[in-house]
Design a protein around this motif. Structure first.
Motif, PDB file in Angstrom:
ATOM      1  N   VAL A  51     -10.440  18.935 -35.571  1.00 16.63           N
ATOM      2  CA  VAL A  51     -10.994  18.590 -36.878  1.00 16.63           C
ATOM      3  C   VAL A  51     -11.361  17.113 -36.921  1.00 16.63           C
ATOM      4  CG1 VAL A  51     -10.448  18.401 -39.341  1.00 16.63           C
ATOM      5  CG2 VAL A  51      -9.832  20.467 -38.085  1.00 16.63           C
ATOM      6  N   LEU A  52     -10.489  16.258 -36.390  1.00 12.35           N
ATOM      7  CA  LEU A  52     -10.777  14.825 -36.351  1.00 12.35           C
ATOM      8  C   LEU A  52     -12.016  14.532 -35.509  1.00 12.35           C
ATOM      9  CD1 LEU A  52      -9.897  11.976 -37.149  1.00 12.35           C
ATOM     10  CD2 LEU A  52      -8.487  11.929 -35.084  1.00 12.35           C
ATOM     11  N   GLU A  53     -12.148  15.205 -34.368  1.00 10.21           N
ATOM     12  CA  GLU A  53     -13.348  15.047 -33.544  1.00 10.21           C
ATOM     13  C   GLU A  53     -14.595  15.454 -34.316  1.00 10.21           C
ATOM     14  OE1 GLU A  53     -13.056  17.258 -29.938  1.00 10.21           O
ATOM     15  OE2 GLU A  53     -11.663  15.854 -29.022  1.00 10.21           O
ATOM     16  N   GLY A  54     -14.505  16.529 -35.066  1.00  4.05           N
ATOM     17  CA  GLY A  54     -15.657  16.985 -35.842  1.00  4.05           C
ATOM     18  C   GLY A  54     -16.024  16.019 -36.947  1.00  4.05           C
ATOM     19  N   LEU A  55     -15.031  15.429 -37.583  1.00  2.00           N
ATOM     20  CA  LEU A  55     -15.307  14.484 -38.657  1.00  2.00           C
ATOM     21  C   LEU A  55     -15.854  13.158 -38.141  1.00  2.00           C
ATOM     22  CD1 LEU A  55     -12.179  15.090 -40.914  1.00  2.00           C
ATOM     23  CD2 LEU A  55     -14.519  15.825 -41.350  1.00  2.00           C
ATOM     24  N   ASP A  56     -15.296  12.669 -37.040  1.00  2.00           N
ATOM     25  CA  ASP A  56     -15.717  11.380 -36.485  1.00  2.00           C
ATOM     26  C   ASP A  56     -16.914  11.481 -35.559  1.00  2.00           C
ATOM     27  OD1 ASP A  56     -13.722  10.081 -37.829  1.00  2.00           O
ATOM     28  OD2 ASP A  56     -12.376   9.916 -36.101  1.00  2.00           O
ATOM     29  N   GLN A  57     -17.222  12.693 -35.089  1.00  2.00           N
ATOM     30  CA  GLN A  57     -18.293  12.910 -34.110  1.00  2.00           C
ATOM     31  C   GLN A  57     -18.046  12.129 -32.821  1.00  2.00           C
ATOM     32  OE1 GLN A  57     -20.892  15.145 -34.496  1.00  2.00           O
ATOM     33  NE2 GLN A  57     -19.737  15.738 -36.309  1.00  2.00           N
ATOM     34  N   GLN A  58     -16.777  11.948 -32.472  1.00  2.00           N
ATOM     35  CA  GLN A  58     -16.392  11.279 -31.231  1.00  2.00           C
ATOM     36  C   GLN A  58     -15.291  12.092 -30.567  1.00  2.00           C
ATOM     37  OE1 GLN A  58     -15.125   7.326 -32.097  1.00  2.00           O
ATOM     38  NE2 GLN A  58     -17.085   6.710 -32.966  1.00  2.00           N
ATOM     39  N   PRO A  59     -15.385  12.266 -29.255  1.00  2.00           N
ATOM     40  CA  PRO A  59     -14.324  13.013 -28.567  1.00  2.00           C
ATOM     41  C   PRO A  59     -13.015  12.229 -28.572  1.00  2.00           C
ATOM     42  CG  PRO A  59     -15.923  12.176 -27.007  1.00  2.00           C
ATOM     43  CD  PRO A  59     -16.446  11.863 -28.366  1.00  2.00           C
ATOM     44  N   ARG A  60     -11.924  12.930 -28.710  1.00  2.00           N
ATOM     45  CA  ARG A  60     -10.582  12.331 -28.711  1.00  2.00           C
ATOM     46  C   ARG A  60      -9.755  12.988 -27.614  1.00  2.00           C
ATOM     47  NH1 ARG A  60     -10.802   8.114 -32.237  1.00  2.00           N
ATOM     48  NH2 ARG A  60     -11.816   8.756 -34.129  1.00  2.00           N
ATOM     49  N   LEU A  61      -8.849  12.225 -27.058  1.00  2.00           N
ATOM     50  CA  LEU A  61      -7.894  12.779 -26.098  1.00  2.00           C
ATOM     51  C   LEU A  61      -6.703  13.331 -26.856  1.00  2.00           C
ATOM     52  CD1 LEU A  61      -7.923  10.042 -23.333  1.00  2.00           C
ATOM     53  CD2 LEU A  61      -9.087  12.234 -23.307  1.00  2.00           C
ATOM     54  N   LEU A  62      -6.157  14.421 -26.374  1.00  2.00           N
ATOM     55  CA  LEU A  62      -4.970  14.990 -26.985  1.00  2.00           C
ATOM     56  C   LEU A  62      -3.765  14.106 -26.687  1.00  2.00           C
ATOM     57  CD1 LEU A  62      -5.458  18.747 -26.164  1.00  2.00           C
ATOM     58  CD2 LEU A  62      -5.848  17.614 -28.332  1.00  2.00           C
ATOM     59  N   ALA A  63      -2.815  14.093 -27.595  1.00  2.00           N
ATOM     60  CA  ALA A  63      -1.640  13.252 -27.446  1.00  2.00           C
ATOM     61  C   ALA A  63      -0.804  13.653 -26.232  1.00  2.00           C
ATOM     62  CB  ALA A  63      -0.790  13.307 -28.699  1.00  2.00           C
ATOM     63  N   LYS A  64      -0.741  14.926 -25.939  1.00  2.00           N
ATOM     64  CA  LYS A  64       0.014  15.384 -24.782  1.00  2.00           C
ATOM     65  C   LYS A  64      -0.806  16.458 -24.071  1.00  2.00           C
ATOM     66  CE  LYS A  64       2.700  18.631 -27.517  1.00  2.00           C
ATOM     67  NZ  LYS A  64       4.020  19.075 -27.903  1.00  2.00           N
ATOM     68  N   PRO A  65      -0.669  16.560 -22.766  1.00  2.00           N
ATOM     69  CA  PRO A  65      -1.456  17.577 -22.044  1.00  2.00           C
ATOM     70  C   PRO A  65      -1.002  18.989 -22.400  1.00  2.00           C
ATOM     71  CG  PRO A  65       0.042  16.449 -20.563  1.00  2.00           C
ATOM     72  CD  PRO A  65       0.137  15.758 -21.886  1.00  2.00           C
ATOM     73  N   MET A  66      -1.953  19.895 -22.434  1.00  2.00           N
ATOM     74  CA  MET A  66      -1.637  21.287 -22.707  1.00  2.00           C
ATOM     75  C   MET A  66      -1.221  21.966 -21.413  1.00  2.00           C
ATOM     76  SD  MET A  66      -4.600  22.425 -25.398  1.00  2.00           S
ATOM     77  CE  MET A  66      -5.816  22.493 -24.121  1.00  2.00           C
ATOM     78  N   ALA A  67      -0.169  22.732 -21.466  1.00  2.00           N
ATOM     79  CA  ALA A  67       0.312  23.470 -20.307  1.00  2.00           C
ATOM     80  C   ALA A  67       0.223  24.959 -20.612  1.00  2.00           C
ATOM     81  CB  ALA A  67       1.737  23.080 -19.977  1.00  2.00           C
ATOM     82  N   PHE A  68      -0.453  25.689 -19.767  1.00  2.00           N
ATOM     83  CA  PHE A  68      -0.589  27.131 -19.978  1.00  2.00           C
ATOM     84  C   PHE A  68       0.224  27.886 -18.987  1.00  2.00           C
ATOM     85  CE2 PHE A  68      -4.423  25.454 -21.916  1.00  2.00           C
ATOM     86  CZ  PHE A  68      -4.355  26.074 -23.137  1.00  2.00           C
TER      87      PHE A  68
END
Length: 68
Positions: A51-68
């Motif tokens: 949502v923040l990326e959509g509002l700012d129109q800038q890519p953001r890094l996630l705070a922690k890596p996703m592990a699947f």
């Protein structure tokens, strides 16, 4: 788009097929309950960033890596 599709699909299932949804969440009877719980935990971390990326129109890094 994959996140939105996943959330939309889950919401449709929960709204229109509540019995199947509650059966899918039953840890004792459903093999997919753990995966659904894990996905819902990840969604709580990922969606605010999207949502923040959509509002700012800038890519953001996630705070922690996703592990699947």
């Amino acid at each position: 788009m994959s996140w939105w599709l996943l959330l939309y699909s889950i919401s449709i299932l929960a709204r229109y097929q509540p019995r199947k949804w509650s059966e899918a969440l039953d840890v004792d009877k459903s093999g997919s309950a753990a995966a659904l719980e894990y996905a819902s935990d990840i969604v709580l971390d990922v969606i605010p960033h999207l949502v923040l990326e959509g509002l700012d129109q800038q890519p953001r890094l996630l705070a922690k890596p996703m592990a699947f």
